[in-house]
Design an enzyme around this catalytic site. Sequence first.
Site, PDB file in Angstrom:
ATOM      1  N   ALA A  65      -1.935 -10.595  -0.427  1.00 49.33           N
ATOM      2  CA  ALA A  65      -2.539 -11.917  -0.585  1.00 49.33           C
ATOM      3  C   ALA A  65      -1.613 -12.726  -1.485  1.00 49.33           C
ATOM      4  O   ALA A  65      -0.866 -12.158  -2.291  1.00 49.33           O
ATOM      5  CB  ALA A  65      -3.917 -11.770  -1.215  1.00 49.33           C
ATOM      6  N   GLY A 108      -3.278  -7.102   0.377  1.00 48.81           N
ATOM      7  CA  GLY A 108      -3.891  -7.740   1.544  1.00 48.81           C
ATOM      8  C   GLY A 108      -3.123  -7.456   2.831  1.00 48.81           C
ATOM      9  O   GLY A 108      -3.707  -7.486   3.924  1.00 48.81           O
ATOM     10  N   GLU A 111      -4.336  -4.220   3.945  1.00 46.76           N
ATOM     11  CA  GLU A 111      -5.737  -4.421   4.351  1.00 46.76           C
ATOM     12  C   GLU A 111      -5.822  -5.151   5.696  1.00 46.76           C
ATOM     13  O   GLU A 111      -6.674  -4.842   6.533  1.00 46.76           O
ATOM     14  CB  GLU A 111      -6.471  -5.182   3.245  1.00 46.76           C
ATOM     15  CG  GLU A 111      -6.612  -4.332   1.979  1.00 46.76           C
ATOM     16  CD  GLU A 111      -7.018  -5.134   0.741  1.00 46.76           C
ATOM     17  OE1 GLU A 111      -6.310  -6.098   0.389  1.00 46.76           O
ATOM     18  OE2 GLU A 111      -8.050  -4.806   0.131  1.00 46.76           O
ATOM     19  N   GLU A 131      -2.953  -3.888  -6.121  1.00 52.27           N
ATOM     20  CA  GLU A 131      -3.743  -4.901  -6.841  1.00 52.27           C
ATOM     21  C   GLU A 131      -3.984  -4.508  -8.292  1.00 52.27           C
ATOM     22  O   GLU A 131      -4.065  -5.355  -9.179  1.00 52.27           O
ATOM     23  CB  GLU A 131      -5.089  -5.124  -6.132  1.00 52.27           C
ATOM     24  CG  GLU A 131      -4.994  -5.816  -4.776  1.00 52.27           C
ATOM     25  CD  GLU A 131      -4.885  -4.841  -3.597  1.00 52.27           C
ATOM     26  OE1 GLU A 131      -4.483  -3.661  -3.808  1.00 52.27           O
ATOM     27  OE2 GLU A 131      -5.194  -5.261  -2.467  1.00 52.27           O
TER      28      GLU A 131
HETATM   29  C1  LIG Z   1      -5.691  -9.275  -4.929  1.00 51.99           C
HETATM   30  C2  LIG Z   1      -5.882  -8.771  -3.577  1.00 51.99           C
HETATM   31  C3  LIG Z   1      -7.274  -8.493  -3.207  1.00 51.99           C
HETATM   32  C4  LIG Z   1      -4.907  -8.568  -2.713  1.00 51.99           C
HETATM   33  C5  LIG Z   1      -3.443  -8.669  -2.902  1.00 51.99           C
HETATM   34  O1  LIG Z   1      -2.824  -8.535  -1.928  1.00 51.99           O
HETATM   35  S1  LIG Z   1      -2.634  -8.958  -4.400  1.00 51.99           S
HETATM   36  C6  LIG Z   1      -0.927  -8.840  -3.956  1.00 51.99           C
HETATM   37  C7  LIG Z   1      -0.504  -7.441  -3.738  1.00 51.99           C
HETATM   38  N1  LIG Z   1       0.927  -7.407  -3.502  1.00 51.99           N
HETATM   39  C8  LIG Z   1       1.798  -7.226  -4.467  1.00 51.99           C
HETATM   40  O2  LIG Z   1       1.480  -7.060  -5.641  1.00 51.99           O
HETATM   41  C9  LIG Z   1       3.258  -7.238  -4.060  1.00 51.99           C
HETATM   42  C10 LIG Z   1       3.986  -8.397  -4.703  1.00 51.99           C
HETATM   43  N2  LIG Z   1       5.379  -8.415  -4.283  1.00 51.99           N
HETATM   44  C11 LIG Z   1       6.299  -7.560  -4.760  1.00 51.99           C
HETATM   45  O3  LIG Z   1       6.034  -6.669  -5.522  1.00 51.99           O
HETATM   46  C12 LIG Z   1       7.715  -7.763  -4.300  1.00 51.99           C
HETATM   47  O4  LIG Z   1       7.829  -9.060  -3.766  1.00 51.99           O
HETATM   48  C13 LIG Z   1       8.146  -6.749  -3.224  1.00 51.99           C
HETATM   49  C14 LIG Z   1       8.270  -5.338  -3.837  1.00 51.99           C
HETATM   50  C15 LIG Z   1       7.200  -6.709  -2.044  1.00 51.99           C
HETATM   51  C16 LIG Z   1       9.554  -7.167  -2.662  1.00 51.99           C
HETATM   52  O5  LIG Z   1      10.460  -7.323  -3.738  1.00 51.99           O
HETATM   53  P1  LIG Z   1      11.815  -8.139  -3.512  1.00 51.99           P
HETATM   54  O6  LIG Z   1      12.567  -8.041  -4.794  1.00 51.99           O
HETATM   55  O7  LIG Z   1      12.500  -7.668  -2.276  1.00 51.99           O
HETATM   56  O8  LIG Z   1      11.370  -9.632  -3.192  1.00 51.99           O
HETATM   57  P2  LIG Z   1      10.825 -10.705  -4.246  1.00 51.99           P
HETATM   58  O9  LIG Z   1      11.975 -11.486  -4.783  1.00 51.99           O
HETATM   59  O10 LIG Z   1       9.902 -10.112  -5.205  1.00 51.99           O
HETATM   60  O11 LIG Z   1       9.939 -11.638  -3.262  1.00 51.99           O
HETATM   61  C17 LIG Z   1      10.519 -12.626  -2.426  1.00 51.99           C
HETATM   62  C18 LIG Z   1       9.647 -13.864  -2.529  1.00 51.99           C
HETATM   63  O12 LIG Z   1       8.364 -13.550  -2.033  1.00 51.99           O
HETATM   64  C19 LIG Z   1       7.358 -13.867  -3.000  1.00 51.99           C
HETATM   65  N3  LIG Z   1       6.232 -12.950  -2.883  1.00 51.99           N
HETATM   66  C20 LIG Z   1       6.258 -11.637  -2.655  1.00 51.99           C
HETATM   67  N4  LIG Z   1       5.018 -11.143  -2.623  1.00 51.99           N
HETATM   68  C21 LIG Z   1       4.201 -12.163  -2.835  1.00 51.99           C
HETATM   69  C22 LIG Z   1       2.767 -12.282  -2.918  1.00 51.99           C
HETATM   70  N5  LIG Z   1       1.947 -11.228  -2.707  1.00 51.99           N
HETATM   71  N6  LIG Z   1       2.249 -13.492  -3.169  1.00 51.99           N
HETATM   72  C23 LIG Z   1       3.045 -14.577  -3.330  1.00 51.99           C
HETATM   73  N7  LIG Z   1       4.398 -14.524  -3.246  1.00 51.99           N
HETATM   74  C24 LIG Z   1       4.954 -13.333  -3.017  1.00 51.99           C
HETATM   75  C25 LIG Z   1       8.092 -13.724  -4.322  1.00 51.99           C
HETATM   76  O13 LIG Z   1       7.433 -14.425  -5.335  1.00 51.99           O
HETATM   77  C26 LIG Z   1       9.457 -14.303  -3.964  1.00 51.99           C
HETATM   78  O14 LIG Z   1       9.391 -15.718  -3.913  1.00 51.99           O
HETATM   79  P3  LIG Z   1      10.027 -16.610  -5.121  1.00 51.99           P
HETATM   80  O15 LIG Z   1      11.441 -16.133  -5.258  1.00 51.99           O
HETATM   81  O16 LIG Z   1       9.891 -18.014  -4.609  1.00 51.99           O
HETATM   82  O17 LIG Z   1       9.173 -16.349  -6.310  1.00 51.99           O
END
Ligand SMILES: CC(C)=CC(=O)SCCNC(=O)CCNC(=O)[C@H](O)C(C)(C)COP(=O)(O)OP(=O)(O)OC[C@H]1O[C@@H](n2cnc3c(N)ncnc32)[C@H](O)[C@@H]1OP(=O)(O)O
Length: 257
Positions: A65, A108, A111, A131
């Site tokens: 998400a 998400g 999910e 999460e």
């Molecule tokens: C809360 C509930 C019920 C559900 C959820 O889903 S919470 C989210 C769960 N997911 C995560 O915690 C994963 C978050 N992402 C990461 O840990 C990393 O992005 C990665 C391990 C998947 C990949 O790492 P990598 O170094 O290859 O890439 P990044 O530079 O970190 O990401 C690229 C770009 O995408 C944005 N990003 C990634 N995931 C999310 C997300 N879940 N929501 C919003 N944005 C996301 C990340 O910020 C980056 O963009 P910017 O460079 O513009 O910040």
Amino acid sequence: MAYETIIVETRGKVGLITLNRPKALNALNSQVLAEVVAAASAFDADAGIGAMVLTGSEKAFAAGADIKEMQAMSFADAYTQDFFVGWEELTRTRKPIIAAVAGYALGGGCELAMMCDFIIAGDNAKFGQPEITLGVMPGMGGSQRLTRFVGKSKAMDMCLTGRMMDAAEGERCGLVSRVVPVAELLEETLKAAAKIAEFSLPSVMMTKEAVNRAYETTLTEGLRFERRLFHSLFALDDQKEGMAAFVEKRKPNFTNR
Ligand SMILES: CC(C)=CC(=O)SCCNC(=O)CCNC(=O)[C@H](O)C(C)(C)COP(=O)(O)OP(=O)(O)OC[C@H]1O[C@@H](n2cnc3c(N)ncnc32)[C@H](O)[C@@H]1OP(=O)(O)O
């Protein structure tokens, strides 16, 4: 409808939905939700479509998400909007939908894959419910669906540690139906969907309904439900055609009637 966060295509009788927010690793925001649900509902209502595939990119099915969208949300916002309830609409589609998962399927994203009827994974897929690392917990079904897929012990492990599992572990524990080389993922998943779409649509839809009922009822009720659906299929031309084709050693020509 003009879609901005997904690509919607048809491949023969298969509806293909591709998540398309590459810069955010397909993070699922409200717009993605609205568009995925609209596209899946449209395919569900389209008589020319027999099955669907939902996929992302080679790097990410969906990294979760959208954390940036959720960051400032208050309890009152989350509760009064019943945040995430909209995804339940996707699980009400009656035609089969297969998740083709490559790369990250986190939070998400995992999910969403589990809302589909089954998951075919590329060999680079990584599943997780991280999460907990954000100070929250699964909210799109992870604590419930993952537990049903993989059992309590592994679901607890995944949800409490936030660790990722690879495609091979996903297949071993029943989260994933099969693993294929990532370069062949879409082709293999489309092939599976096309095969389903060739069958009689009422029998396909009833099969989906019956398997899903197994998660919601007792064994006795589920068996009775299955038998009743099975009986009802004898009212269709397609049962006559399917069995006649077998006896006559030819391919059936199903009409969905
Ligand atoms: C809360 C509930 C019920 C559900 C959820 O889903 S919470 C989210 C769960 N997911 C995560 O915690 C994963 C978050 N992402 C990461 O840990 C990393 O992005 C990665 C391990 C998947 C990949 O790492 P990598 O170094 O290859 O890439 P990044 O530079 O970190 O990401 C690229 C770009 O995408 C944005 N990003 C990634 N995931 C999310 C997300 N879940 N929501 C919003 N944005 C996301 C990340 O910020 C980056 O963009 P910017 O460079 O513009 O910040």
